[in-house]
Design an enzyme around this catalytic site. Structure first.
Site, PDB file in Angstrom:
ATOM      1  CG  ASP A  67      -0.255  -0.364   2.534  1.00 54.81           C
ATOM      2  OD1 ASP A  67       0.997  -0.369   2.577  1.00 54.81           O
ATOM      3  OD2 ASP A  67      -0.951  -0.646   3.506  1.00 54.81           O
ATOM      4  CG  ASP A 136      -8.937  -0.330  11.483  1.00 57.40           C
ATOM      5  OD1 ASP A 136      -8.019  -1.135  11.163  1.00 57.40           O
ATOM      6  OD2 ASP A 136      -9.202   0.692  10.826  1.00 57.40           O
ATOM      7  CG  HIS A 138      -5.970  -1.546   8.594  1.00 56.47           C
ATOM      8  ND1 HIS A 138      -5.948  -0.214   8.932  1.00 56.47           N
ATOM      9  CD2 HIS A 138      -4.701  -1.979   8.843  1.00 56.47           C
ATOM     10  CE1 HIS A 138      -4.750   0.123   9.349  1.00 56.47           C
ATOM     11  NE2 HIS A 138      -3.974  -0.921   9.311  1.00 56.47           N
ATOM     12  CD  GLU A 143      -8.567   1.976   7.529  1.00 56.84           C
ATOM     13  OE1 GLU A 143      -8.592   0.983   8.285  1.00 56.84           O
ATOM     14  OE2 GLU A 143      -7.918   3.000   7.795  1.00 56.84           O
TER      15      GLU A 143
HETATM   16  P1  PGA Z   1       2.035  -1.704  12.899  1.00 53.74           P
HETATM   17  O1  PGA Z   1       0.977  -1.427  11.736  1.00 53.74           O
HETATM   18  O2  PGA Z   1       2.825  -2.912  12.468  1.00 53.74           O
HETATM   19  O3  PGA Z   1       2.904  -0.490  12.952  1.00 53.74           O
HETATM   20  O4  PGA Z   1       1.267  -1.943  14.152  1.00 53.74           O
HETATM   21  C1  PGA Z   1       0.182  -2.470  11.270  1.00 53.74           C
HETATM   22  C2  PGA Z   1      -0.876  -1.976  10.303  1.00 53.74           C
HETATM   23  O5  PGA Z   1      -1.441  -0.885  10.503  1.00 53.74           O
HETATM   24  O6  PGA Z   1      -1.166  -2.695   9.332  1.00 53.74           O
END
Ligand code: PGA
Length: 260
Positions: A67, A136, A138, A143
Protein backbone atom coordinates in the site's frame (compact mmCIF):
# COMPACT_ATOMS: atom_id res chain seq x y z
CA UNK A 1 -5.25 -21.11 9.24
CA UNK A 2 -1.95 -21.87 10.95
CA UNK A 3 -1.70 -19.92 14.20
CA UNK A 4 1.81 -19.82 15.60
CA UNK A 5 2.22 -18.31 19.06
CA UNK A 6 5.79 -17.22 19.77
CA UNK A 7 7.42 -15.78 22.87
CA UNK A 8 8.26 -12.35 21.53
CA UNK A 9 8.96 -10.18 18.50
CA UNK A 10 12.53 -11.47 18.14
CA UNK A 11 11.31 -15.08 17.90
CA UNK A 12 8.66 -13.96 15.44
CA UNK A 13 11.30 -12.23 13.30
CA UNK A 14 13.55 -15.28 13.28
CA UNK A 15 10.74 -17.71 12.44
CA UNK A 16 9.30 -15.66 9.60
CA UNK A 17 12.73 -14.78 8.18
CA UNK A 18 13.41 -18.53 8.05
CA UNK A 19 10.21 -19.06 6.07
CA UNK A 20 11.24 -16.34 3.62
CA UNK A 21 14.72 -17.89 3.37
CA UNK A 22 13.18 -21.28 2.58
CA UNK A 23 11.06 -19.71 -0.12
CA UNK A 24 14.08 -18.01 -1.70
CA UNK A 25 16.09 -21.25 -1.59
CA UNK A 26 13.26 -23.01 -3.42
CA UNK A 27 12.47 -20.13 -5.79
CA UNK A 28 15.34 -17.62 -6.10
CA UNK A 29 13.30 -15.22 -8.27
CA UNK A 30 10.28 -15.23 -5.93
CA UNK A 31 8.09 -12.14 -5.53
CA UNK A 32 8.14 -11.20 -1.84
CA UNK A 33 5.32 -8.92 -0.69
CA UNK A 34 6.41 -6.69 2.15
CA UNK A 35 4.49 -4.58 4.63
CA UNK A 36 5.31 -1.34 6.39
CA UNK A 37 4.68 -0.62 10.06
CA UNK A 38 6.64 -1.50 13.18
CA UNK A 39 5.65 -5.16 13.42
CA UNK A 40 7.60 -6.64 10.46
CA UNK A 41 10.89 -4.86 11.30
CA UNK A 42 12.39 -7.84 13.22
CA UNK A 43 11.68 -10.02 10.17
CA UNK A 44 13.64 -7.68 7.91
CA UNK A 45 16.48 -7.48 10.43
CA UNK A 46 16.68 -11.26 10.79
CA UNK A 47 16.59 -11.68 7.02
CA UNK A 48 19.33 -9.06 6.56
CA UNK A 49 21.48 -10.99 9.05
CA UNK A 50 21.02 -14.17 7.02
CA UNK A 51 21.89 -12.32 3.80
CA UNK A 52 24.96 -10.77 5.46
CA UNK A 53 26.08 -14.21 6.63
CA UNK A 54 25.81 -15.57 3.09
CA UNK A 55 22.96 -17.94 4.01
CA UNK A 56 20.43 -16.35 1.66
CA UNK A 57 21.00 -15.11 -1.90
CA UNK A 58 18.57 -12.33 -2.75
CA UNK A 59 20.20 -11.38 -6.05
CA UNK A 60 17.17 -12.56 -8.05
CA UNK A 61 14.47 -11.76 -5.48
CA UNK A 62 11.72 -9.28 -6.39
CA UNK A 63 9.99 -7.22 -3.71
CA UNK A 64 6.59 -5.58 -3.89
CA UNK A 65 4.61 -3.10 -1.90
CA UNK A 66 1.22 -3.56 -0.25
CA UNK A 67 0.00 0.00 0.00
CA UNK A 68 1.01 3.64 -0.34
CA UNK A 69 -0.11 7.08 0.78
CA UNK A 70 -1.66 9.31 -1.84
CA UNK A 71 -0.41 12.84 -2.29
CA UNK A 72 2.99 12.72 -0.63
CA UNK A 73 5.56 14.14 -3.04
CA UNK A 74 7.88 11.57 -4.61
CA UNK A 75 10.80 10.99 -2.26
CA UNK A 76 8.89 12.02 0.90
CA UNK A 77 10.62 10.09 3.72
CA UNK A 78 7.32 8.69 5.04
CA UNK A 79 6.02 7.53 1.67
CA UNK A 80 5.93 3.77 1.93
CA UNK A 81 8.21 3.44 -1.08
CA UNK A 82 10.91 5.38 0.80
CA UNK A 83 10.21 3.55 4.08
CA UNK A 84 10.61 0.19 2.35
CA UNK A 85 13.79 1.34 0.59
CA UNK A 86 15.25 2.19 4.02
CA UNK A 87 13.93 -0.78 5.99
CA UNK A 88 13.99 -3.59 3.43
CA UNK A 89 15.82 -2.89 0.18
CA UNK A 90 18.94 -1.19 1.57
CA UNK A 91 19.59 -3.71 4.39
CA UNK A 92 19.08 -6.61 1.97
CA UNK A 93 21.14 -4.99 -0.79
CA UNK A 94 18.27 -5.08 -3.30
CA UNK A 95 18.14 -2.43 -6.02
CA UNK A 96 15.16 -0.32 -7.12
CA UNK A 97 14.85 -2.29 -10.35
CA UNK A 98 13.65 -5.32 -8.35
CA UNK A 99 11.03 -3.30 -6.48
CA UNK A 100 7.38 -2.99 -7.55
CA UNK A 101 5.02 -0.45 -6.04
CA UNK A 102 2.03 1.73 -6.92
CA UNK A 103 2.58 5.41 -7.76
CA UNK A 104 0.84 7.41 -5.02
CA UNK A 105 1.79 10.71 -6.66
CA UNK A 106 0.29 9.85 -10.08
CA UNK A 107 -2.12 12.34 -11.67
CA UNK A 108 -4.38 9.49 -12.76
CA UNK A 109 -4.67 7.38 -9.64
CA UNK A 110 -7.17 4.79 -10.94
CA UNK A 111 -4.81 4.16 -13.87
CA UNK A 112 -1.90 3.82 -11.41
CA UNK A 113 -3.91 1.24 -9.44
CA UNK A 114 -4.73 -0.76 -12.56
CA UNK A 115 -1.12 -0.55 -13.73
CA UNK A 116 0.08 -1.92 -10.41
CA UNK A 117 -2.32 -4.87 -10.58
CA UNK A 118 -0.97 -5.62 -14.05
CA UNK A 119 2.65 -5.42 -12.90
CA UNK A 120 1.98 -7.89 -10.09
CA UNK A 121 0.32 -10.27 -12.54
CA UNK A 122 3.12 -9.86 -15.10
CA UNK A 123 5.64 -10.67 -12.38
CA UNK A 124 3.89 -14.00 -11.81
CA UNK A 125 1.97 -13.06 -8.67
CA UNK A 126 3.10 -12.73 -5.08
CA UNK A 127 4.69 -15.82 -3.54
CA UNK A 128 4.69 -14.77 0.11
CA UNK A 129 2.90 -11.68 1.39
CA UNK A 130 3.70 -10.31 4.84
CA UNK A 131 0.81 -8.50 6.50
CA UNK A 132 0.51 -6.40 9.60
CA UNK A 133 -2.92 -5.82 11.11
CA UNK A 134 -4.47 -2.55 12.19
CA UNK A 135 -6.17 -2.20 15.55
CA UNK A 136 -9.35 -1.90 13.46
CA UNK A 137 -8.61 -5.20 11.70
CA UNK A 138 -7.36 -3.70 8.44
CA UNK A 139 -4.83 -5.45 6.20
CA UNK A 140 -2.91 -3.26 3.82
CA UNK A 141 -5.06 -0.15 4.00
CA UNK A 142 -8.29 -2.07 3.52
CA UNK A 143 -10.34 -0.44 6.23
CA UNK A 144 -13.52 -1.95 7.72
CA UNK A 145 -16.30 -2.66 5.21
CA UNK A 146 -13.81 -2.97 2.37
CA UNK A 147 -15.09 -5.38 -0.24
CA UNK A 148 -13.60 -8.80 0.38
CA UNK A 149 -13.22 -9.07 -3.42
CA UNK A 150 -11.59 -5.65 -3.87
CA UNK A 151 -8.65 -4.97 -6.17
CA UNK A 152 -5.97 -2.29 -5.89
CA UNK A 153 -7.77 1.04 -5.51
CA UNK A 154 -7.94 4.34 -3.65
CA UNK A 155 -9.21 4.21 -0.07
CA UNK A 156 -9.95 6.79 2.61
CA UNK A 157 -8.28 6.13 5.96
CA UNK A 158 -10.33 5.90 9.14
CA UNK A 159 -9.55 8.40 11.86
CA UNK A 160 -8.29 5.51 14.00
CA UNK A 161 -5.67 4.53 11.43
CA UNK A 162 -4.59 8.14 10.95
CA UNK A 163 -4.16 8.48 14.72
CA UNK A 164 -2.23 5.17 14.84
CA UNK A 165 0.10 6.41 12.09
CA UNK A 166 0.53 9.99 13.36
CA UNK A 167 3.69 8.87 15.21
CA UNK A 168 5.52 8.86 11.87
CA UNK A 169 4.53 12.46 11.03
CA UNK A 170 4.68 15.85 12.73
CA UNK A 171 1.16 15.49 14.05
CA UNK A 172 -2.19 14.19 12.84
CA UNK A 173 -2.76 16.99 10.31
CA UNK A 174 0.17 15.77 8.23
CA UNK A 175 -1.11 12.18 7.93
CA UNK A 176 -2.60 11.73 4.44
CA UNK A 177 -6.30 10.94 4.24
CA UNK A 178 -6.13 8.83 1.11
CA UNK A 179 -4.10 5.81 0.10
CA UNK A 180 -3.66 3.25 -2.63
CA UNK A 181 -3.88 -0.30 -1.36
CA UNK A 182 -3.84 -3.76 -2.83
CA UNK A 183 -7.42 -4.94 -2.49
CA UNK A 184 -8.42 -7.86 -0.32
CA UNK A 185 -9.07 -9.89 -3.48
CA UNK A 186 -5.57 -8.97 -4.65
CA UNK A 187 -4.00 -9.97 -1.34
CA UNK A 188 -5.85 -13.29 -1.34
CA UNK A 189 -4.14 -14.20 -4.63
CA UNK A 190 -0.72 -14.39 -2.98
CA UNK A 191 0.36 -18.01 -2.61
CA UNK A 192 1.12 -17.72 1.10
CA UNK A 193 -0.09 -15.05 3.50
CA UNK A 194 1.81 -14.42 6.73
CA UNK A 195 0.08 -12.06 9.13
CA UNK A 196 2.11 -10.70 12.05
CA UNK A 197 0.89 -9.10 15.26
CA UNK A 198 2.53 -8.26 18.55
CA UNK A 199 1.29 -6.62 21.72
CA UNK A 200 -1.98 -6.56 23.65
CA UNK A 201 -3.28 -3.71 21.52
CA UNK A 202 -3.72 -6.17 18.65
CA UNK A 203 -5.33 -8.98 20.72
CA UNK A 204 -8.93 -8.06 19.91
CA UNK A 205 -8.25 -7.70 16.17
CA UNK A 206 -6.32 -10.99 16.12
CA UNK A 207 -9.12 -12.90 17.87
CA UNK A 208 -11.72 -11.46 15.49
CA UNK A 209 -9.50 -12.36 12.51
CA UNK A 210 -8.83 -15.95 13.51
CA UNK A 211 -11.93 -16.99 15.44
CA UNK A 212 -14.62 -14.50 14.50
CA UNK A 213 -16.94 -14.69 11.50
CA UNK A 214 -15.63 -13.67 8.09
CA UNK A 215 -16.76 -10.08 7.88
CA UNK A 216 -15.83 -6.93 6.01
CA UNK A 217 -15.97 -5.23 9.42
CA UNK A 218 -12.74 -7.13 10.14
CA UNK A 219 -10.96 -7.16 6.77
CA UNK A 220 -8.22 -9.50 8.04
CA UNK A 221 -10.87 -12.18 8.64
CA UNK A 222 -10.78 -12.72 4.84
CA UNK A 223 -7.64 -14.78 5.53
CA UNK A 224 -10.01 -17.54 6.62
CA UNK A 225 -10.85 -17.91 2.92
CA UNK A 226 -7.20 -18.45 1.90
CA UNK A 227 -5.79 -21.95 1.46
CA UNK A 228 -2.47 -21.11 3.12
CA UNK A 229 -2.57 -18.34 5.69
CA UNK A 230 -0.25 -18.27 8.67
CA UNK A 231 -0.79 -15.97 11.65
CA UNK A 232 2.30 -15.42 13.82
CA UNK A 233 1.59 -13.66 17.10
CA UNK A 234 3.30 -13.12 20.43
CA UNK A 235 1.69 -14.12 23.72
CA UNK A 236 0.22 -10.65 24.27
CA UNK A 237 -1.46 -10.51 20.86
CA UNK A 238 -2.71 -14.09 21.40
CA UNK A 239 -4.33 -13.43 24.77
CA UNK A 240 -7.92 -13.33 23.48
CA UNK A 241 -7.66 -16.48 21.37
CA UNK A 242 -10.01 -19.14 22.75
CA UNK A 243 -8.10 -22.04 21.17
CA UNK A 244 -4.59 -20.85 22.10
CA UNK A 245 -3.68 -24.18 23.73
CA UNK A 246 -4.73 -26.04 20.60
CA UNK A 247 -2.63 -23.76 18.37
CA UNK A 248 0.37 -24.22 20.65
CA UNK A 249 0.03 -27.98 20.57
CA UNK A 250 -0.43 -28.01 16.81
CA UNK A 251 1.82 -25.35 15.36
CA UNK A 252 4.27 -24.05 17.92
CA UNK A 253 7.16 -26.36 17.16
CA UNK A 254 6.81 -26.90 13.43
CA UNK A 255 4.55 -24.69 11.40
CA UNK A 256 3.70 -26.18 8.06
CA UNK A 257 5.65 -23.71 5.93
CA UNK A 258 5.97 -26.32 3.23
CA UNK A 259 3.67 -26.18 0.27
CA UNK A 260 3.99 -22.46 -0.37
P1 PGA B 1 2.04 -1.70 12.90
O1 PGA B 1 0.98 -1.43 11.74
O2 PGA B 1 2.82 -2.91 12.47
O3 PGA B 1 2.90 -0.49 12.95
O4 PGA B 1 1.27 -1.94 14.15
C1 PGA B 1 0.18 -2.47 11.27
C2 PGA B 1 -0.88 -1.98 10.30
O5 PGA B 1 -1.44 -0.88 10.50
O6 PGA B 1 -1.17 -2.69 9.33
Amino acid sequence: MEVVIVADAAAQGELVASAVAELIARKPDALFGVATGSTPLPVYQALATKVGAGQVDVSRLKVCQLDEYVGLPAGHPESYREVLKREVLAPLGIGDEAFLGPDGSAEDLPAACAAYEQRLADAGGVDLQLLGIGTDGHIGFNEPVSSLASRTRIKTLTERTRVDNARFFNGLDEVPRHVITQGIGTILQARHLVLLATGAGKAEAVAATVEGPVSSMVPASALQMHPHATVVVDEAAAQQLKLADYYKATYASKPAWQGI
